[in-house]
Write a protein that holds these residues in place. Sequence first.
Motif, PDB file in Angstrom:
ATOM      1  N   LEU A 129      -4.427   5.377   4.684  1.00  0.00           N
ATOM      2  CA  LEU A 129      -5.473   4.391   4.446  1.00  0.00           C
ATOM      3  C   LEU A 129      -5.997   3.791   5.740  1.00  0.00           C
ATOM      4  O   LEU A 129      -5.234   3.579   6.683  1.00  0.00           O
ATOM      5  CB  LEU A 129      -4.937   3.271   3.557  1.00  0.00           C
ATOM      6  N   SER A 130      -7.278   3.507   5.732  1.00  0.00           N
ATOM      7  CA  SER A 130      -7.929   2.837   6.849  1.00  0.00           C
ATOM      8  C   SER A 130      -8.839   1.762   6.264  1.00  0.00           C
ATOM      9  O   SER A 130      -9.733   2.070   5.457  1.00  0.00           O
ATOM     10  CB  SER A 130      -8.747   3.854   7.647  1.00  0.00           C
ATOM     11  N   SER A 147     -12.257   6.420  -1.657  1.00  0.00           N
ATOM     12  CA  SER A 147     -11.989   5.014  -1.372  1.00  0.00           C
ATOM     13  C   SER A 147     -11.065   4.425  -2.439  1.00  0.00           C
ATOM     14  O   SER A 147     -11.038   4.877  -3.581  1.00  0.00           O
ATOM     15  CB  SER A 147     -13.292   4.209  -1.317  1.00  0.00           C
ATOM     16  N   VAL A 148     -10.307   3.427  -2.002  1.00  0.00           N
ATOM     17  CA  VAL A 148      -9.450   2.655  -2.896  1.00  0.00           C
ATOM     18  C   VAL A 148      -9.698   1.182  -2.582  1.00  0.00           C
ATOM     19  O   VAL A 148     -10.101   0.831  -1.468  1.00  0.00           O
ATOM     20  CB  VAL A 148      -7.947   3.032  -2.750  1.00  0.00           C
ATOM     21  N   GLU A 149      -9.489   0.348  -3.578  1.00  0.00           N
ATOM     22  CA  GLU A 149      -9.809  -1.067  -3.406  1.00  0.00           C
ATOM     23  C   GLU A 149      -8.921  -1.926  -4.276  1.00  0.00           C
ATOM     24  O   GLU A 149      -8.536  -1.531  -5.383  1.00  0.00           O
ATOM     25  CB  GLU A 149     -11.275  -1.305  -3.796  1.00  0.00           C
ATOM     26  N   THR A 183       0.827  -1.211   0.000  1.00  0.00           N
ATOM     27  CA  THR A 183       0.000   0.000   0.000  1.00  0.00           C
ATOM     28  C   THR A 183       0.859   1.257   0.000  1.00  0.00           C
ATOM     29  O   THR A 183       0.486   2.254  -0.620  1.00  0.00           O
ATOM     30  CB  THR A 183      -0.986   0.024   1.185  1.00  0.00           C
ATOM     31  N   ALA A 184       2.016   1.213   0.648  1.00  0.00           N
ATOM     32  CA  ALA A 184       2.916   2.376   0.633  1.00  0.00           C
ATOM     33  C   ALA A 184       3.458   2.620  -0.769  1.00  0.00           C
ATOM     34  O   ALA A 184       3.627   3.770  -1.189  1.00  0.00           O
ATOM     35  CB  ALA A 184       4.063   2.175   1.618  1.00  0.00           C
ATOM     36  N   GLY A 196      -9.928  -9.641  -1.326  1.00  0.00           N
ATOM     37  CA  GLY A 196      -9.329  -8.316  -1.387  1.00  0.00           C
ATOM     38  C   GLY A 196      -9.665  -7.425  -0.209  1.00  0.00           C
ATOM     39  O   GLY A 196     -10.202  -7.875   0.805  1.00  0.00           O
ATOM     40  N   VAL A 197      -9.367  -6.136  -0.382  1.00  0.00           N
ATOM     41  CA  VAL A 197      -9.516  -5.156   0.698  1.00  0.00           C
ATOM     42  C   VAL A 197     -10.028  -3.848   0.108  1.00  0.00           C
ATOM     43  O   VAL A 197      -9.658  -3.466  -1.007  1.00  0.00           O
ATOM     44  CB  VAL A 197      -8.158  -4.887   1.402  1.00  0.00           C
ATOM     45  N   ARG A 198     -10.855  -3.157   0.898  1.00  0.00           N
ATOM     46  CA  ARG A 198     -11.288  -1.794   0.561  1.00  0.00           C
ATOM     47  C   ARG A 198     -10.808  -0.879   1.680  1.00  0.00           C
ATOM     48  O   ARG A 198     -10.908  -1.209   2.855  1.00  0.00           O
ATOM     49  CB  ARG A 198     -12.809  -1.717   0.437  1.00  0.00           C
TER      50      ARG A 198
END
Length: 133
Positions: free
Chosen positions: A38-39, A60-62, A29-30, A48-50
Motif C-alpha cells: 500500500l501507498s 485502490s483501497v480506502e 493494514t497488514a 480516513g485514508v485512501r
Amino acid sequence: MPHVDLIEETFLAVDPDVVSAAIREPRFTADLWPDLDLSVFMDRGRDGVRWSATGALVGSVEVWLEPYGDGVVAHTFVRADLTRRGSTTEPAQIDDWRKTAAEHQRRARHAKAVWWGVKDRLEAGRKPGEPAV
C-alpha cells in the motif's frame, strides 16, 4: 468494472479520533490487506485514508470514517483487479465470473473479521448500551 468492488461497513462505539489513529497503525493494514503493498495517496485526516494497492490486487483501497451518534461508521472500500500470475501490477484476464465472486466473498469475510477484532479491542470494557469508550 473492477474484479473486486467491495463495500464493508462496521459501527464502532469509539471516539472517531481513536479509530482514525487505529487505522494508521501498520498492524491494521497488514491484518486487513496482508497480500497488498500500500501507498497512501490521500490522507483525509480524521475522515480516513485512501491507498494505492499493488500485489495480489492492483487498484485502490480506502477506509472512510463517518462520525455517527456516539461513535463512528468505518466504511471499507476495495476497488481493484486481480493481478496476473507473476505480476504485482498487471491486471489478470478473468473470464470466469465465479472466480471474481469467490475473491469478493473471501475478502468481505476477512474484512469483517478484522474489523470485529478492532472493534473488540477498541471497545474493550464497554458494556452494551453504555456510552462510547
